[in-house]
Design an enzyme around this catalytic site. Structure first.
Site, PDB file in Angstrom:
ATOM      1  N   ASP A 152       0.696  -1.280  -0.541  1.00 13.54           N
ATOM      2  CA  ASP A 152       0.029  -0.027  -0.018  1.00 13.54           C
ATOM      3  C   ASP A 152       0.748   1.375  -0.296  1.00 13.54           C
ATOM      4  O   ASP A 152       1.879   1.320   0.558  1.00 13.54           O
ATOM      5  CB  ASP A 152      -1.251   0.295   1.456  1.00 13.54           C
ATOM      6  N   SER A 153       0.628   2.437  -0.750  1.00 15.92           N
ATOM      7  CA  SER A 153       1.211   4.079  -0.810  1.00 15.92           C
ATOM      8  C   SER A 153       2.433   3.475  -1.117  1.00 15.92           C
ATOM      9  O   SER A 153       2.944   2.904  -2.190  1.00 15.92           O
ATOM     10  CB  SER A 153       0.473   3.876   0.659  1.00 15.92           C
TER      11      SER A 153
END
Length: 309
Positions: A152-153
């Site tokens: 994520d991210s």
């Protein structure tokens, strides 16, 4: 869609706390760690053990989460935090839930963080973590397992770049990218429209980039994968975006660029949710549903890879 009611309450509480870029990295890390109890725990695992991952920079910690005696695959997971914040303890509950939802073992990689270890150290650790995951998938279970990568991210940034750099060396069944960092353009419409009042602001991303690498390196494809000249031959991708996120537009652009390069892409946008939502799976029903969907995507990809083996 309006913000989800739980997210509205969360943002009100966050407004009373220092912003990510308004404090030193050490304070930001402590702030995230202090929130572990609120995030809650993940499912019990058939096996959960800490291990060491060999990298070109020395050994780093990892954690192997195995949901069942015979998992369907192995996922190398790289956590978010702007290359600066968080560790695998902060994402343990998420890793366990992803293992449960996918039926796959999950290897959490505790890559080194900037500014103490700037680019390319986190990327090298991510790449070496994927290589170690591939070795575990081949040798650590009763049968060889398909391999997937996820994150994520900033972790999704590392995951997709590692997948590109390892093309031809490691067979990856799927890359699952949750609101990935894919570019260094802070002028996209989502940066202007989804910054103020959100958990991730434009100034936070500028702060993360400044800690991670010198400005002259930001537009290189090993930091901004959207700028890679050739995205062909990469693993099929699941790209999950948040409606209220400064990174929304670059994530959408990356999904389209992958498709243009012939990479199969499943694209979903979580309505009413903000950047960072994936850790709220114990607290917010739409998040649990999206994480379960990602788990199903990984399970299907690994099942297809086993059928082709």
């Amino acid at each position: 869609m309006p913000l989800h009611p739980f997210i509205e309450v969360m943002l009100e509480r966050l407004a009373q706390m220092p912003g990510l870029s308004d404090q030193p990295p050490e304070a930001g890390r402590a702030q995230i760690a202090a929130g572990r109890e609120a995030v809650g725990e993940g499912p019990r695992m058939h096996e959960a053990r800490d291990l060491s991952i060999p990298t070109r920079g020395g050994e780093i910690p990892g954690r192997l989460l195995v949901p069942a005696a015979e998992p369907g695959g192995l996922v190398v997971y790289l956590h978010g935090g702007g290359w600066v914040l968080a560790d695998i303890d902060d994402f343990d509950a998420l890793g366990r839930q992803l293992a449960s939802d996918s039926g796959c073992a999950v290897l959490m990689v505790d890559y080194r963080l900037a500014p103490e270890h700037p680019f390319p150290a986190p990327l090298e650790d991510a790449e070496d973590g994927v290589l170690h995951g591939a070795e575990l998938a081949r040798t650590a279970f009763a049968r060889p397992l398909p391999l997937a990568v996820a994150g994520d991210s900033a972790g999704a940034n590392l995951a997709t770049i590692a997948a590109r750099r390892l093309k031809g060396r490691v067979e990856i069944a799927l890359q699952a990218l949750i609101y990935p960092v894919t570019d260094c353009d802070f002028e996209r419409p989502s940066y202007r429209e989804r910054s103020e009042g959100m958990p991730l602001k434009r100034k936070d991303m500028e702060w993360f980039f400044a800690h991670y690498a010198p400005p002259e390196a930001w537009a290189t494809p090993d930091i901004s994968p959207l700028r890679a000249r050739d995205l062909s031959g990469l693993p099929p991708a699941v790209v999950t975006l948040a409606e209220y996120d400064v990174l929304r537009d670059e994530g959408l652009a990356y999904a389209r660029a992958l498709e243009a390069a012939g990479v199969p892409v499943t694209l979903r946008e979580a309505p009413g949710l903000t950047h960072g939502f994936i850790r709220l799976h114990n607290l917010c029903a739409p998040v649990a549903e999206e994480l379960a969907a990602i788990g199903r995507d990984i399970a299907r990809a690994c099942e297809a890879a086993r059928a082709e083996a």
